[in-house]
Design a protein around this motif. Structure first.
Motif: not given
Length: 515
Positions: A434-454
């Motif tokens: 999140e700390e990395t992605m929030i520096r993208h010029e187009a991103i205002s807010q971001v939240s990262v989660v884990g989702v199930p993966c087989e």
């Protein structure tokens, strides 16, 4: 002997005519707040409330909250503040679990029918004996549809009362929290827990003085607002501006109108204020009296911190705490110095360490679970002996948070243990992404989660809110992020959303995003 209500009684004596609270344009003095709390204490005794009885309250940021809070404490009772967002079944569970004898509930409105939910819940809990509706206008003393009101209860009661002498280790507040796992649990906070935490917050963190003005937009049932704002201001005789609902435009207006000097918020509030101003060049902050901002409740992205400080020319101090810690555990103290991105150093009288799975302290710079012990640690979870023993080891409280300590003794929260993503056997910490992605010029807010993966157990997914007028594809964001962090860490899925789900105190609800 120690009763937290001493804060109010002393300020009524020393600063009686000074403004204590302003809400909806009406101002109340310390003297008047103390008198109203005395009336409530007398009323509680009249209906048979005894020291140690539990009194629940559901109320937004209105002057009735501190009146009930301190009135209950004066009578030797235990305050049980409930989230104003709870529905009937949730309210009934917490009333029953806490053994509450009395329930004060705000009326609400058609859009937000708190009173309806509260009344229905109360009727399902046999041991909760009294229900009083809190009305928007305190002077209304008549029952509403045969439901008794708070104003009716205190009508004709004496404004004088001699507070019950409680012990320092007696429970003052039971505040419900999810803890590290499981169903909501009632954290038992003593008079000493809350007294010392407020005293240290006022003196060591805020440097609070009588002429300060705090704006309280965090909900008062939340431990951060309760301790670091409500109790500190009552203790120091400072003025509080109560805001029942956070709105960036209204907050900025009140900061200017009342000369607010201290603002306390959670990260989403700082983001919302920046986002509001970013899209309204004509509303840029002019002269103001803000001298200090505080962030807590969750980790504040460094980019948001830097942008806000630059725009307002004000210092933001970040800290760490939890309900079980009354709440403050560590802070970036003004006397010691601060490090952006860190949660600072332990407050006076509190020990903090980072440990491995066996409870052994890890070397400096290595990740582990944060443990702490001291005067701020709760007495236990109400009625849950096994849960209390699980989270406490020889006085050390297991926070459930992953942290690092640096060479200077500053702590950094990496993430919640329960939020950590295990992708293909590797630990991935959402906050780093999140700390990395929030520096993208187009991103205002971001939240990262884990989702199930087989194949990998969990995969990394990012929920992204774009800045107004900005467009970008998910593939482009993935590629951009991949270039800046290790290959196993970047998100493989991007979902664009207009808003992120928040709880009543403004924290992002990651459990909602995982569904």
């Amino acid at each position: 002997m120690l009763n937290l209500s001493t804060f109010l009684e002393d300020s009524a004596l020393r600063h009686g005519k000074r403004p204590a609270y302003t809400c909806h344009g009406k101002t109340y003095t310390f003297f008047s707040i103390n008198e109203e709390a005395n009336k409530l204490a007398n009323a509680l005794v009249t209906i048979g409330i005894r020291p140690g009885d539990k009194i629940a309250i559901s109320c937004p940021n209105l002057v009735q909250f501190p009146i009930v809070y301190y009135g209950v404490l004066k009578a030797g009772g235990v305050v049980v503040p409930l989230s104003i967002l709870l529905k009937k079944n949730e309210i009934a569970y917490q009333l029953k679990d806490s053994d509450s004898k009395v329930y004060f509930c705000f009326q609400g409105n058609e859009e937000f029918p708190m009173g309806k939910y509260g009344w229905e819940a109360f009727r399902e809990v046999n041991d909760c004996e009294h229900f009083f509706m809190v009305m928007p206008e305190p002077q209304n003393t008549l029952p509403i549809d045969d439901i008794q009101t708070l104003s009716w209860l205190v009508h004709n009661q004496s404004p004088s009362y001699e507070s019950i002498p409680t012990k320092a280790e007696d429970i003052a507040v039971i505040i419900y929290t999810s803890g590290t796992t499981g169903s909501p649990k009632g954290a038992e906070l003593t008079h000493a827990n809350l007294f010392l935490n407020a005293l240290l917050s006022a003196n060591s963190i805020l440097g609070l003085h009588t002429n300060d003005v705090q704006l309280i937009t965090l909900p008062l049932f939340h431990i951060l607002a309760m301790t670091v704002q409500m109790n500190t201001c009552i203790f120091k005789g400072a003025h509080c501006i109560l805001v029942p609902r956070f709105d960036p435009e209204k907050v900025l207006e009140l900061i200017g109108e009342y000369g607010v000097s201290i603002f306390v918020g959670v990260p989403t509030m700082y983001w919302a204020l920046l986002d509001y101003l970013r899209n309204r060049p004509e509303k840029q902050p002019g002269e103001h009296k803000l001298r200090l901002c505080i962030s807590g409740g969750a980790s504040l992205p460094v980019k948001v911190l830097q942008d806000f400080e630059e725009l307002f020319n004000v210092l933001i101090l970040e800290g760490y705490g939890m309900s079980e810690g009354s709440p403050v555990v560590t802070f970036n103290h003004r006397q010691i110095g601060r490090k952006p991105g860190s949660v600072g150093t332990p407050i006076w009288g509190v020990e903090v360490k980072v440990v491995d799975q066996e409870g052994n302290e890890v070397p400096t710079g290595e990740k582990g679970e944060l443990w702490y012990r001291g005067h701020n640690v709760m007495k236990g979870y109400y009625g849950l002996k096994e849960e209390t023993e699980r989270i406490l080891t020889n006085g050390w409280l297991h926070s459930g948070d992953i942290a690092i300590k640096d060479d200077d003794g500053f702590f950094y929260i990496v993430d919640r243990i329960k939020d950590m993503i295990i992708r293909g056997g590797k630990n991935v910490y959402p906050r780093e992404i999140e700390e990395t992605m929030i520096r993208h010029e187009a991103i205002s807010q971001v939240s990262v989660v884990g989702v199930p993966c087989e194949r990998l157990g969990q995969e990394i997914k990012a929920f992204v809110v774009l800045k107004n007028g900005k467009t970008v594809t998910g593939e482009a964001i993935i590629k951009w992020t991949k270039e800046k962090i290790a290959a196993y860490k970047y998100p493989r899925e991007i979902e664009f959303v207009k808003t992120l789900p928040l709880n009543a105190s403004g924290k992002i609800l990651k459990k909602e995003l995982r569904r």
